[in-house]
Design an enzyme around this catalytic site. Sequence first.
Site, mmCIF file in Angstrom:
data_model
loop_
_atom_site.group_PDB
_atom_site.id
_atom_site.type_symbol
_atom_site.label_atom_id
_atom_site.label_comp_id
_atom_site.label_asym_id
_atom_site.label_seq_id
_atom_site.Cartn_x
_atom_site.Cartn_y
_atom_site.Cartn_z
ATOM 1 N N ASN A 11 5.226 29.140 55.762
ATOM 2 C CA ASN A 11 5.034 29.094 57.222
ATOM 3 C C ASN A 11 3.891 27.965 57.319
ATOM 4 O O ASN A 11 2.552 28.359 57.426
ATOM 5 C CB ASN A 11 4.426 30.549 57.815
ATOM 6 C CG ASN A 11 4.179 30.414 59.195
ATOM 7 O OD1 ASN A 11 4.471 29.572 59.976
ATOM 8 N ND2 ASN A 11 3.538 31.523 59.723
ATOM 9 N N TRP A 12 4.132 27.182 57.968
ATOM 10 C CA TRP A 12 3.417 25.687 58.012
ATOM 11 C C TRP A 12 2.715 26.063 59.338
ATOM 12 O O TRP A 12 1.559 25.221 59.776
ATOM 13 C CB TRP A 12 4.253 24.577 57.998
ATOM 14 C CG TRP A 12 4.467 24.137 56.811
ATOM 15 C CD1 TRP A 12 4.354 24.763 55.611
ATOM 16 C CD2 TRP A 12 5.255 22.658 56.332
ATOM 17 N NE1 TRP A 12 4.644 24.132 54.461
ATOM 18 C CE2 TRP A 12 5.280 22.853 54.787
ATOM 19 C CE3 TRP A 12 5.764 21.828 57.063
ATOM 20 C CZ2 TRP A 12 6.041 22.036 54.320
ATOM 21 C CZ3 TRP A 12 6.364 20.882 56.230
ATOM 22 C CH2 TRP A 12 6.300 21.054 54.769
ATOM 23 N N LYS A 13 3.007 26.763 60.296
ATOM 24 C CA LYS A 13 2.178 26.774 61.629
ATOM 25 C C LYS A 13 2.054 25.660 62.374
ATOM 26 O O LYS A 13 3.125 24.723 62.008
ATOM 27 C CB LYS A 13 0.817 27.597 61.421
ATOM 28 C CG LYS A 13 0.996 28.732 60.507
ATOM 29 C CD LYS A 13 -0.091 29.639 60.490
ATOM 30 C CE LYS A 13 0.039 31.023 59.814
ATOM 31 N NZ LYS A 13 -1.026 31.909 59.916
ATOM 32 N N HIS A 96 6.084 36.786 64.920
ATOM 33 C CA HIS A 96 4.672 36.325 64.193
ATOM 34 C C HIS A 96 3.494 36.825 65.212
ATOM 35 O O HIS A 96 3.504 36.882 66.292
ATOM 36 C CB HIS A 96 4.465 34.764 63.654
ATOM 37 C CG HIS A 96 3.389 34.654 62.820
ATOM 38 N ND1 HIS A 96 1.901 34.935 63.239
ATOM 39 C CD2 HIS A 96 3.414 34.490 61.536
ATOM 40 C CE1 HIS A 96 1.309 34.765 61.930
ATOM 41 N NE2 HIS A 96 2.177 34.544 60.915
ATOM 42 N N GLU A 98 0.709 35.883 65.571
ATOM 43 C CA GLU A 98 -0.173 34.811 66.261
ATOM 44 C C GLU A 98 0.821 34.480 67.724
ATOM 45 O O GLU A 98 0.296 34.283 68.883
ATOM 46 C CB GLU A 98 -0.254 33.366 65.715
ATOM 47 C CG GLU A 98 -1.186 33.665 64.402
ATOM 48 C CD GLU A 98 -0.890 32.860 63.281
ATOM 49 O OE1 GLU A 98 -0.215 31.571 63.306
ATOM 50 O OE2 GLU A 98 -1.948 33.199 62.249
ATOM 51 N N GLU A 168 3.014 41.835 57.691
ATOM 52 C CA GLU A 168 1.823 40.911 57.738
ATOM 53 C C GLU A 168 0.756 41.742 58.488
ATOM 54 O O GLU A 168 0.753 41.727 59.766
ATOM 55 C CB GLU A 168 2.235 39.662 58.467
ATOM 56 C CG GLU A 168 3.149 38.807 57.803
ATOM 57 C CD GLU A 168 2.868 37.437 57.973
ATOM 58 O OE1 GLU A 168 3.048 36.702 56.970
ATOM 59 O OE2 GLU A 168 2.855 36.865 59.063
ATOM 60 N N GLY A 174 -5.079 34.657 57.192
ATOM 61 C CA GLY A 174 -6.051 33.648 57.271
ATOM 62 C C GLY A 174 -7.420 33.944 57.042
ATOM 63 O O GLY A 174 -8.366 33.248 57.467
ATOM 64 N N SER A 213 -2.960 36.123 53.373
ATOM 65 C CA SER A 213 -3.616 35.297 52.342
ATOM 66 C C SER A 213 -3.154 35.398 50.929
ATOM 67 O O SER A 213 -3.710 35.742 49.949
ATOM 68 C CB SER A 213 -5.147 36.086 52.257
ATOM 69 O OG SER A 213 -5.677 35.971 53.537
ATOM 70 N N GLY A 234 1.204 31.377 54.506
ATOM 71 C CA GLY A 234 0.485 30.397 55.451
ATOM 72 C C GLY A 234 -0.144 29.389 54.637
ATOM 73 O O GLY A 234 0.461 28.486 54.155
ATOM 74 N N GLY A 235 -1.470 29.543 54.775
ATOM 75 C CA GLY A 235 -2.423 28.378 54.439
ATOM 76 C C GLY A 235 -2.144 27.958 53.005
ATOM 77 O O GLY A 235 -2.063 26.853 52.811
HETATM 78 P P1 PGA Z 1 -1.957 33.056 55.473
HETATM 79 O O1 PGA Z 1 -0.758 33.246 56.498
HETATM 80 O O2 PGA Z 1 -1.080 33.085 54.187
HETATM 81 O O3 PGA Z 1 -2.691 31.809 55.867
HETATM 82 O O4 PGA Z 1 -2.691 34.419 55.505
HETATM 83 C C1 PGA Z 1 0.262 33.985 56.643
HETATM 84 C C2 PGA Z 1 1.078 33.678 57.915
HETATM 85 O O5 PGA Z 1 0.339 34.104 58.911
HETATM 86 O O6 PGA Z 1 2.260 33.915 57.749
#
Ligand code: PGA
Length: 251
Positions: A11-13, A96, A98, A168, A174, A213, A234-235
């Site tokens: 997930n590159w956001k 998601h 977010e 999640e 994050g 994470s 994500g990250g």
């Molecule tokens: P993260 O994000 O790996 O940076 O914690 C995961 C996500 O939001 O899908």
Amino acid sequence: MADRTSYLAANWKMHKTTEEAERFLAEFLLRVANSGPEVVICPPFTSLNVTVELCFQSPVRVAAQNMHEAEQGAFTGEVSAPMLLDLGVDGVILGHSERRQHFAETDEALARKVPAALGAGLEPILCVGENEAQRDGDRTEEVLTRQIQADLADVPDARLSEVVIAYEPIWAIGTGRTATPEQAQEAIALIRSLIDARSDTAATAIRILYGGSVKPDNAAELISQPDVDGALVGGASLDPDDFAAIVEAAG
Ligand code: PGA
């Protein structure tokens, strides 16, 4: 894990221009084996096209990060399932945290979006998870139950296994504070039992991922839990070496 193929999604956001996506893929695609876990890259809308083109002759598939449930209409700034399919996109992240938090995405909207994605031929990756106050208040089970029941209410039992679910926990996204393998297993087993209440065949087949994470050094232990079928990353998915290492850890 039963006979489920592991599933790793990046997930590159809101990261990577088309040129940055190209640079990532030039390195990453060299490291993905033809057999092994399913790998899905979820770039921002603007990099979908180039990602689809570059992944075309690879086993890697491509998903968007959101869509509107209508096929078309007066919804300024939105993108529909037929538009994603037109680009050659295979799936879409829905719900998601977010989007729930910053863009007021509700369970009611998700109850429309998940069947709309499936109906159009896109694989939905539905995200669910509790926040820190809910976990501390012992409300994780209640939150997950409400989200799963509401968001999948209009998906027919026979198609449930085509959805990918990502657990999640918001407090782990994050933050560098990963859920322990036991916490991930417990929540994902609960989600599987909620699917089982509707269809035992779907519960056996459906892929449920952990996200929050995930890094190269904790991926293997998380994914080796019996109910954890992969990860939404994500990250650490922004770096081709890190994401390739996570895919390798899952294989
Ligand atoms: P993260 O994000 O790996 O940076 O914690 C995961 C996500 O939001 O899908």
